[in-house]
Each structure stands twice: as C-alpha cells, then as structure tokens.
Write a protein that holds these residues in place. Structure first.
Motif, mmCIF file in Angstrom:
data_model
loop_
_atom_site.group_PDB
_atom_site.id
_atom_site.type_symbol
_atom_site.label_atom_id
_atom_site.label_comp_id
_atom_site.label_asym_id
_atom_site.label_seq_id
_atom_site.Cartn_x
_atom_site.Cartn_y
_atom_site.Cartn_z
ATOM 1 N N HIS A 118 0.845 -1.187 0.000
ATOM 2 C CA HIS A 118 0.000 0.000 0.000
ATOM 3 C C HIS A 118 0.886 1.245 0.000
ATOM 4 C CE1 HIS A 118 -3.435 -2.585 1.129
ATOM 5 N NE2 HIS A 118 -2.558 -3.201 1.919
ATOM 6 N N TYR A 119 2.036 1.151 -0.647
ATOM 7 C CA TYR A 119 2.976 2.274 -0.606
ATOM 8 C C TYR A 119 3.121 2.949 -1.952
ATOM 9 C CZ TYR A 119 6.129 -1.613 -1.957
ATOM 10 O OH TYR A 119 6.699 -2.695 -2.547
ATOM 11 N N HIS B 82 0.328 -7.329 4.694
ATOM 12 C CA HIS B 82 0.088 -5.967 4.207
ATOM 13 C C HIS B 82 1.280 -5.080 4.565
ATOM 14 C CE1 HIS B 82 -4.185 -6.667 3.258
ATOM 15 N NE2 HIS B 82 -4.188 -7.437 4.345
ATOM 16 N N ASP C 247 2.296 -1.148 4.622
ATOM 17 C CA ASP C 247 1.703 0.186 4.538
ATOM 18 C C ASP C 247 2.769 1.233 4.840
ATOM 19 O OD1 ASP C 247 -0.810 1.929 4.430
ATOM 20 O OD2 ASP C 247 0.031 2.494 6.372
ATOM 21 N N GLN D 75 3.317 5.502 5.392
ATOM 22 C CA GLN D 75 2.684 6.820 5.522
ATOM 23 C C GLN D 75 3.649 7.801 6.178
ATOM 24 O OE1 GLN D 75 -0.546 7.060 8.417
ATOM 25 N NE2 GLN D 75 -0.044 4.998 9.159
#
Length: 500
Positions: free
Chosen positions: A384-385, A421, A423, A425
C-alpha cells in the motif's frame, strides 16, 4: 570603606561635643555624638563591635546582631571570651592591644543557634586623642554563602578532575571554531596523543575526511536544536591506525545564551562494531540458508520452461513460432537474472555506507527476494505504498536485511497461508512509518518481553539474531522499531525512519 578610615571618622565623632550635618535645603541638623555614633554604626553593611581593654563588649551595631544572632542585652558588659571563640581570636585581640592591625582574616565563628559561619574579620586599635589604645574595633562580614559556593566549586572541579583523569572515555572541550582547548589524559591510551599534543588541533585533524560531512551535520543539529548529538566517526590514531569512536557532543552556552563552546565524550567501539558486523553476517547467512529452497524452487520453474521451449525451437522452422519461443526464453532468463541478483545482493557482504535511496525501491527489491518464499507458503504480499517517492539517507542493504527479516517472520507465522500488508505513511517531523501486518498465529504476551534478546528464538531452525540485528540497524538509522501482537490475531511490526 577601610577599617582605619572608619575608626578615624568614629573617633572624630566620639570626641566632638556636637556634630552639625547639612540636611534638606541646606538645613543644619545638629546631633550629639552618641546619636551620630548610633547612626554611623547602623548605616554600614558590616557587623561592628567595640571591645574595651578588659575584653568587655561596649558597643555592637544592628548588623552584628543579624550576623551572629546576639542582641545588645546578650553581650554588652560581658567579656568576649565568654562566648565560643578560638584561641586565634584571643591571640589577635592581644596583638591589637599592642598596636597591630589585621585586615580580612577569614575564620569560622558560631552563630547564637550553633550554626558555623564563615566570617571575614578586620581588627584595629581604637585610640584616644593622646594616641593611647583604649579599645579594639572589629568589623565582621558574613561570607558563608560565598565560601560555600567556593567549596562547592572546588569540590566539583576536583570531582571533574578525578572523572576526566580516570575515565577511559576521551573527553575534549572545543572552542566555537572547533579547536581543542582541553583533552583528558585518557587520549594518550585511547589514540596515542597526549593532551598537550592535542591542544589547538581542530576536530578535522583527527577524524577521517569521509566523516567530515557526517560531523558537520551533527554539529549543525547541535546549533539548531541545542540538544546533545550522538554519532560515530572514524579517528586516525598517532600510530596511523583507524578506530571507530561513538561520540556524544553537548553544547556550552555563555551568559547571553549563545553557543560558546562544546564538549565531546568519545568511546572506542571498534571491537563492538566488529562484533555487530559478525552478528549481522551470521544473521544474513541464516536468512540465505532458509531462503535458498524458495529461490531454487522459483528458478526451477523458468528452467523447465527454458528446456521445453528450447526443444520446441529445435523442432520448428516456422519463423513466427521461433520468434515467440525466443521471446519466452528471453523473458524467463530475465526472470532468473532478477531472482539471482536480488538473492546475491543479500548474500554479498556490503560495506556500511549511507546514501540516498528510495524507500519504495528498497521495499520492492525486498518483496522480490521474498516472493519465492511467499509462494511456497501460499502467502500473498500486498503493498500500500504507491505514494510519492520517499528518499532516505540510509544503507539500502542493511534496511533490506531488516525488511527481509520482518517479512520472513510474517510468512512463517502463517502456516496455512494468508496475506501480509505493507503500509507506508508520512508522519510529523519528516518521518515515515512503515507497517508490516500479517494474519499469523501472533505472539504470546509473556514472550513479548524476550523479543530482541540475542539468541532467543521460538523457531526450531532459528538462531535468535534477526530482531537483535534489525533493532541495531534501525537505531543506527535514527529510527525506532515496535512490535504489536495478539495471540491468534496476527502481528504488526512498525518501523519509523527519518526521510530527507
């Protein structure tokens, strides 16, 4: 005012019948001698007492009462040797009776409540108009606070001297322009230079040229934040050897709160760095051994295709089919090349060197390495990057080693397959949070405290170094690593790093 001048004025007053003083608007106020003596005695910041030739108190002022706690009722008419007094005072008084004068003698005296005071005392003979000594005039100044400060300062200096002369750490004090103005004796044993040899050298005379930028960055952070900086540098010794020093740099400010100088405390960690490197290599070799089966399986698939399409290529003369077969063979060879290169980048020992690298690139490369392992365990890695490029000043191979450890643990925790997953942020303070979440068996709460302990492992074939090494690498990148887990619900590993 000196004691002799005070006595002269005091004598003039005591021998006068009246004493005129100009007041407001030139109005003349006339005092009798006793009134003026009281006024004179009580306007000074020093304690005053007058003792007659028989050692009896005949006068004290208000400041004397404040200093020693005795009132006029307590002392007037009594001999001074009735009070706690040292033999030195008695000797001095007897000498004053012979005409001697003593200025600013430091001694200890007792307060009325028993407290010991540090006092500066001046003694002078008091003479009449014929020059005869008729009394002893004494001035007292309470210097207890000053003396206590001097004692504390002396004690602190002695303590610092003992520390700097007996510690194995190398302590240096630098001026604002980065010149050494003090070096502890430990430098002679640590790097072969005496303190005298180091005096007036600059920091750049000791560290290796390639560490100059690293030091300048730490120094700039010191100026901007005012907080101590911890960093590593390589130092060339007097015998031309190179050691690794872990150094703490702290600021020193002047009374205007301006950076005036700074102090560094360095420690030789060369052996520790070698041990850390050995642990990392051991951990890396363990990972390589465990990944080898997955890589072999992943290479076997394209090899099967290569064999099959090579035979088909031999058995056809159709140009169009030949081109299709060659394209497939080329793609399979490229696939093998990627797998082998990624595997070798992990296996090959790398020199620790910080460089600018994309976080996405590091993560993608890591996923490629783990892809064969994930296939064997029926695990899917979802990222999810897909955000803006995030650049790090880092050692890419070391971070890759950390991420491989984390992902490998996640894959192995899901015995019946699942999803991992990843991720990414951005968070406050120009930092980035990378989270790895799995659907595995989780970790028992009682075991969480042991995670990261060298050689502690819950795996049958583990060596217990993965998290230990990973934690160390992340700390060297000024980052943090946290593990959150619930038994039966999976584990999340959060890595926080600074980006540029």
């Amino acid at each position: 005012m000196e004691i002799d001048s005070i006595i002269d004025v005091f004598g003039e007053i005591s021998m006068a019948k009246c004493f005129p003083i100009f007041g407001k608007e030139n109005e003349t106020v006339v005092y009798n001698p006793d009134e003026l003596i009281d006024l004179f005695l009580n306007c000074t910041a020093d304690g005053i007492c007058i003792v007659d030739m028989e050692n009896r108190f005949i006068r004290i002022n208000q400041m004397y009462t404040r200093i020693f706690g005795y009132t006029e009722e307590d002392v007037l008419g009594r001999r001074f040797d009735e009070f706690p007094m040292s033999e030195l005072v008695i000797e001095i008084v007897n000498a004053v009776k012979q005409g001697k004068t003593f200025h600013n003698i430091n001694m200890q005296r007792c307060h009325k409540d028993g407290t010991i005071l540090d006092i500066a005392v001046s003694y002078s003979p008091f003479r009449n108009s014929q020059g005869e000594i008729i009394a002893i005039f004494a001035l007292y100044r309470d210097i207890t606070e000053r003396v206590n400060m001097e004692r504390e300062l002396k004690r602190t200096r002695e303590l610092y001297r003992l520390i700097t002369e007996n510690t194995a750490d190398m302590i240096k004090l630098y001026s604002y322009d980065k010149k050494i103005i003090y070096a502890s004796p430990s430098h002679e044993k640590g790097i072969g230079y005496t303190p005298e040899q180091l005096f007036d050298k600059t920091v750049y005379d000791l560290i290796l040229p390639e560490d100059k930028e690293h030091f300048d960055s730490a120094y700039q952070n010191l100026i901007e934040t005012g907080e101590p900086q911890l960093f590593q540098t390589k130092i060339r010794t007097e015998s031309n050897e190179v050691i690794v020093s872990e150094t703490t740099m702290s600021p020193i400010y002047n009374e205007k709160n301006e950076l005036e100088s700074f102090v560094t405390v360095g420690r030789n960690i060369t052996d520790r760095v070698k041990n850390d490197d050995a642990l990392r290599n051991l951990d890396r070799l363990s990972i390589i051994g465990q990944l080898a089966a997955g890589v072999a399986h992943e290479i076997r698939n394209p090899l099967t295709s290569l064999k099959g399409f090579s035979k088909l290529l031999k058995g056809t003369t159709d140009k169009e089919k030949q081109e299709d077969y060659l394209l497939i063979i080329t793609n399979e060879l490229d696939r093998i090349d990627i797998i082998v290169n990624e595997f070798m980048s992990l296996a090959k020992p790398q020199a620790i060197q910080f460089e600018v690298e994309s976080l996405n690139s590091i993560l993608e490369s890591t996923v490629k390495i783990l892809h064969p392992q994930a296939l064997l365990h029926n695990v899917q890695i979802i990222n999810h990057y897909h955000t803006d490029e995030i650049d790090l000043l880092c050692s890419p191979h070391q971070l890759k080693q950390v991420f491989v450890n984390v992902l490998k643990n996640a894959i192995e925790s899901m015995q019946h397959g699942g999803i991992v997953h990843i991720d990414v942020q951005k968070i406050e303070g120009k930092r980035v949070l990378i989270s790895f979440s799995d659907e595995g068996i989780g970790i028992d709460t009682e075991l969480m405290d042991f995670l990261g302990t060298p050689f502690y492992t819950t795996k049958d074939k583990g060596i217990g170094l993965g998290l230990t090494v990973s934690n160390k690498i992340i700390q060297e990148h000024n980052g943090t690593m946290k593990i959150e887990s619930q038994l039966g619900k999976g584990t999340t590993v959060k890595v926080e790093l600074k980006y540029i």
